[in-house]
Write a protein that holds these residues in place. Structure first.
Motif, PDB file in Angstrom:
ATOM      1  N   PRO A   1       0.757  -1.184  -0.059  1.00 40.01           N
ATOM      2  CA  PRO A   1       0.153  -0.073  -0.037  1.00 40.01           C
ATOM      3  C   PRO A   1       0.955   1.273  -0.028  1.00 40.01           C
ATOM      4  CG  PRO A   1      -0.911  -1.598   1.696  1.00 40.01           C
ATOM      5  CD  PRO A   1       0.461  -2.165   1.119  1.00 40.01           C
ATOM      6  N   ASP A   2       1.968   1.164   0.537  1.00 38.96           N
ATOM      7  CA  ASP A   2       2.770   2.332   0.725  1.00 38.96           C
ATOM      8  C   ASP A   2       3.447   2.681  -0.715  1.00 38.96           C
ATOM      9  OD1 ASP A   2       2.507   2.835   3.277  1.00 38.96           O
ATOM     10  OD2 ASP A   2       4.485   1.681   3.947  1.00 38.96           O
ATOM     11  N   GLN A   3       3.486   1.730  -1.499  1.00 36.55           N
ATOM     12  CA  GLN A   3       4.099   1.981  -2.894  1.00 36.55           C
ATOM     13  C   GLN A   3       2.865   2.533  -3.917  1.00 36.55           C
ATOM     14  OE1 GLN A   3       5.318  -1.551  -5.137  1.00 36.55           O
ATOM     15  NE2 GLN A   3       6.036  -0.642  -6.711  1.00 36.55           N
TER      16      GLN A   3
ATOM     17  N   MET B   1       3.186   6.224  -5.526  1.00 36.92           N
ATOM     18  CA  MET B   1       2.747   6.487  -7.149  1.00 36.92           C
ATOM     19  C   MET B   1       1.924   7.590  -7.097  1.00 36.92           C
ATOM     20  SD  MET B   1       3.319   2.819  -9.016  1.00 36.92           S
ATOM     21  CE  MET B   1       2.237   1.555  -7.947  1.00 36.92           C
ATOM     22  N   ARG B   2       0.780   7.454  -6.454  1.00 34.87           N
ATOM     23  CA  ARG B   2      -0.185   8.399  -6.322  1.00 34.87           C
ATOM     24  C   ARG B   2       0.182   9.823  -6.205  1.00 34.87           C
ATOM     25  NH1 ARG B   2      -5.095   4.968  -3.569  1.00 34.87           N
ATOM     26  NH2 ARG B   2      -5.632   3.615  -5.306  1.00 34.87           N
ATOM     27  N   GLU B   3       0.976  10.118  -5.102  1.00 38.03           N
ATOM     28  CA  GLU B   3       1.545  11.305  -4.529  1.00 38.03           C
ATOM     29  C   GLU B   3       2.581  11.870  -5.778  1.00 38.03           C
ATOM     30  OE1 GLU B   3       2.914  10.714  -0.933  1.00 38.03           O
ATOM     31  OE2 GLU B   3       0.910  10.434   0.103  1.00 38.03           O
TER      32      GLU B   3
ATOM     33  N   ARG C   1       5.233   8.797  -9.870  1.00 40.12           N
ATOM     34  CA  ARG C   1       6.526   7.898 -10.425  1.00 40.12           C
ATOM     35  C   ARG C   1       6.212   6.609  -9.500  1.00 40.12           C
ATOM     36  NH1 ARG C   1       9.223  12.782  -9.125  1.00 40.12           N
ATOM     37  NH2 ARG C   1      10.236  11.471  -7.138  1.00 40.12           N
ATOM     38  N   ASN C   2       7.210   5.628  -9.991  1.00 43.12           N
ATOM     39  CA  ASN C   2       7.237   4.424  -9.146  1.00 43.12           C
ATOM     40  C   ASN C   2       8.917   4.144  -8.943  1.00 43.12           C
ATOM     41  OD1 ASN C   2       7.084   1.802  -8.215  1.00 43.12           O
ATOM     42  ND2 ASN C   2       6.442   0.830  -9.891  1.00 43.12           N
ATOM     43  N   ASP C   3       9.223   4.992  -8.063  1.00 42.21           N
ATOM     44  CA  ASP C   3      10.649   4.947  -7.612  1.00 42.21           C
ATOM     45  C   ASP C   3      11.111   3.579  -7.223  1.00 42.21           C
ATOM     46  OD1 ASP C   3      11.141   7.525  -8.908  1.00 42.21           O
ATOM     47  OD2 ASP C   3      10.807   8.541  -6.939  1.00 42.21           O
ATOM     48  N   THR C   4      10.213   3.036  -6.536  1.00 37.25           N
ATOM     49  CA  THR C   4      10.702   1.596  -5.974  1.00 37.25           C
ATOM     50  C   THR C   4      11.095   0.732  -7.025  1.00 37.25           C
ATOM     51  OG1 THR C   4       8.787   1.720  -4.342  1.00 37.25           O
ATOM     52  CG2 THR C   4       9.828  -0.246  -4.573  1.00 37.25           C
ATOM     53  N   ALA C   5      10.550   0.886  -8.203  1.00 38.54           N
ATOM     54  CA  ALA C   5      10.754  -0.050  -9.362  1.00 38.54           C
ATOM     55  C   ALA C   5      11.527   0.581 -10.271  1.00 38.54           C
ATOM     56  CB  ALA C   5       9.535  -0.817  -9.942  1.00 38.54           C
TER      57      ALA C   5
ATOM     58  N   GLU D   1       8.625   8.985 -15.232  1.00 41.32           N
ATOM     59  CA  GLU D   1       7.298   9.622 -14.884  1.00 41.32           C
ATOM     60  C   GLU D   1       6.186   8.691 -15.405  1.00 41.32           C
ATOM     61  OE1 GLU D   1       6.692  12.518 -13.060  1.00 41.32           O
ATOM     62  OE2 GLU D   1       8.786  12.763 -12.885  1.00 41.32           O
ATOM     63  N   LEU D   2       4.941   8.639 -14.380  1.00 38.02           N
ATOM     64  CA  LEU D   2       4.023   7.990 -15.106  1.00 38.02           C
ATOM     65  C   LEU D   2       2.914   8.819 -15.777  1.00 38.02           C
ATOM     66  CD1 LEU D   2       3.431   5.515 -11.817  1.00 38.02           C
ATOM     67  CD2 LEU D   2       4.496   5.067 -14.056  1.00 38.02           C
ATOM     68  N   PRO D   3       2.467   8.506 -16.858  1.00 39.89           N
ATOM     69  CA  PRO D   3       1.631   9.383 -17.650  1.00 39.89           C
ATOM     70  C   PRO D   3       0.300   9.221 -16.726  1.00 39.89           C
ATOM     71  CG  PRO D   3       1.806   7.491 -18.782  1.00 39.89           C
ATOM     72  CD  PRO D   3       3.084   7.430 -17.839  1.00 39.89           C
ATOM     73  N   GLY D   4      -0.539  10.182 -17.035  1.00 38.44           N
ATOM     74  CA  GLY D   4      -1.767  10.391 -16.347  1.00 38.44           C
ATOM     75  C   GLY D   4      -2.648   9.165 -16.506  1.00 38.44           C
ATOM     76  N   THR D   5      -2.489   8.584 -17.410  1.00 41.97           N
ATOM     77  CA  THR D   5      -3.531   7.489 -17.928  1.00 41.97           C
ATOM     78  C   THR D   5      -3.065   6.099 -17.182  1.00 41.97           C
ATOM     79  OG1 THR D   5      -2.024   6.853 -20.034  1.00 41.97           O
ATOM     80  CG2 THR D   5      -4.440   8.103 -20.196  1.00 41.97           C
ATOM     81  N   VAL D   6      -1.958   5.992 -16.579  1.00 40.22           N
ATOM     82  CA  VAL D   6      -1.381   5.130 -15.476  1.00 40.22           C
ATOM     83  C   VAL D   6      -1.975   5.273 -14.074  1.00 40.22           C
ATOM     84  CG1 VAL D   6       0.430   3.747 -14.757  1.00 40.22           C
ATOM     85  CG2 VAL D   6       0.597   4.446 -17.070  1.00 40.22           C
ATOM     86  N   SER D   7      -2.645   4.434 -13.619  1.00 40.64           N
ATOM     87  CA  SER D   7      -3.331   4.615 -12.258  1.00 40.64           C
ATOM     88  C   SER D   7      -2.874   3.415 -11.298  1.00 40.64           C
ATOM     89  CB  SER D   7      -4.813   4.813 -12.094  1.00 40.64           C
ATOM     90  OG  SER D   7      -5.468   3.665 -12.630  1.00 40.64           O
ATOM     91  N   ALA D   8      -2.399   3.677 -10.296  1.00 40.60           N
ATOM     92  CA  ALA D   8      -2.008   2.620  -9.066  1.00 40.60           C
ATOM     93  C   ALA D   8      -3.177   2.186  -8.111  1.00 40.60           C
ATOM     94  CB  ALA D   8      -0.877   3.406  -8.202  1.00 40.60           C
TER      95      ALA D   8
END
Length: 317
Positions: free
Chosen positions: A32-34, A38-40, A43-47, A52-59
């Motif tokens: 859940p922290d990941q 990602m939402r905040e 980005r998915n800096d863990t992986a 940068e994640l585009p707006g069409t990718v949701s976590a």
């Protein structure tokens, strides 16, 4: 919508590629922290740090929220696939289920597609495999993969992007075993380089390892031409020659007598164990795989393994 179950490097990279094609992508993460990060941060800096994640990718942390779309990509490690399907009744098989892992299940000695089919009878099951590093896909570098499925070509069109070229085959067994066994050979190749045995030895090892791949796949119903393609030879070349491969790096550590980070999943270790059992039950000779298994389990010293391979009876190629 395309769902991706697994927010590691490869799952995230596929999300980026598919989003650039215009798809809505929902990415599930176990932690859940990941998901929160990602939402905040977007980005998915863990992986994949800094991407940068585009707006069409949701976590998402609820697996049900990534189900029910045009396809669900299962990007967890091979040994976690069966348990995940057992734990997630929300994945009911109404959408195609695409395994994005490589290996042989230790419990059932099955490949990813067979694991899916056993738990979701009637679902369209497929495997996406071939020579690819997550970092390359995430950067939009040209990559070609194999999609193996017993059904039609709609998935091929769905998952293809301007930088991700998808080839299709109906030889599921060949594609599964190519992706699984190349990891074992990559460990062996890394061991050769780590031990300082040279590039000539690596080339010989890759060639004899490839012969094992073709031999086992053929015995189980796979086709030699599949192993000569992206999911076999192509992936073998990539993982046996690049330090981006965890299997290759693990082999290098073995060859040097160094410890390897236990937090990192090395698919070839479990695959070697499973394949040794699978081959023994059918009387199939797999000397490279057997040595990798023995080395990984600490059952043989490196010098003894080299001596045993080099002193095998001379034979016609």
């Amino acid at each position: 919508m395309i769902g991706i179950a697994g927010a590691g490097a490869f799952g995230t990279a596929l999300a980026l590629a598919l989003a650039k094609r215009g798809h809505e992508v929902r990415l599930w993460a176990r932690n859940p922290d990941q998901v929160r990060l990602m939402r905040e941060t977007g980005r998915n800096d863990t992986a994949l740090p800094g991407v940068e994640l585009p707006g069409t990718v949701s976590a998402h942390e609820d697996i049900g929220e990534v189900c029910g779309g045009d396809a669900l990509l299962l990007t967890m490690p091979m040994q976690a696939l069966g348990g995940a399907l057992d734990a997630w009744p929300q994945i009911d098989g109404r959408q195609p289920l695409v395994a994005c892992c490589k290996g042989v299940d230790l419990t059932t000695l099955r490949g990813p597609v067979a694991v899916i089919e056993a738990r979701r009878p009637g679902a369209q099951a497929a495997i996406l495999t071939g020579p690819s590093f997550a970092a390359d896909i995430a950067r939009g570098l040209p990559t070609a993969l194999t999609l193996a499925t017993r059904d039609g070509g709609a998935l091929q069109e769905l998952l293809s992007t301007p930088t991700l070229r998808i080839y299709r085959t109906d030889d599921v067994i060949g594609a599964e075993l190519g992706g699984a066994l190349k990891n074992v050979v990559a460990i062996a190749a890394g061991t050769v380089i780590g031990a300082g045995l040279g590039d000539s030895a690596r080339a010989a090892l890759m060639t004899r390892g490839y012969a094992e791949m073709v031999r086992l796949a053929g015995a189980l119903g796979g086709r030699a031409e599949t192993l000569a393609g992206l999911s076999g030879f192509g992936d073998l070349v990539l993982t046996c020659t690049s330090a981006q491969s965890r299997n290759f790096r693990f082999g290098c550590a073995l060859g040097k007598g160094e410890a390897f980070d236990p937090r990192l999943t090395v698919e070839g270790v479990a695959t070697a164990r499973a394949v040794v059992e699978l081959a023994a039950g059918r009387g199939i000779e797999m000397p490279v795989t057997a040595m990798v298994n023995a080395l990984a389990l600490g059952r043989i010293a490196l010098n003894d393994a080299i001596e045993q391979l080099m002193s095998r009876p001379l034979k016609q190629e």
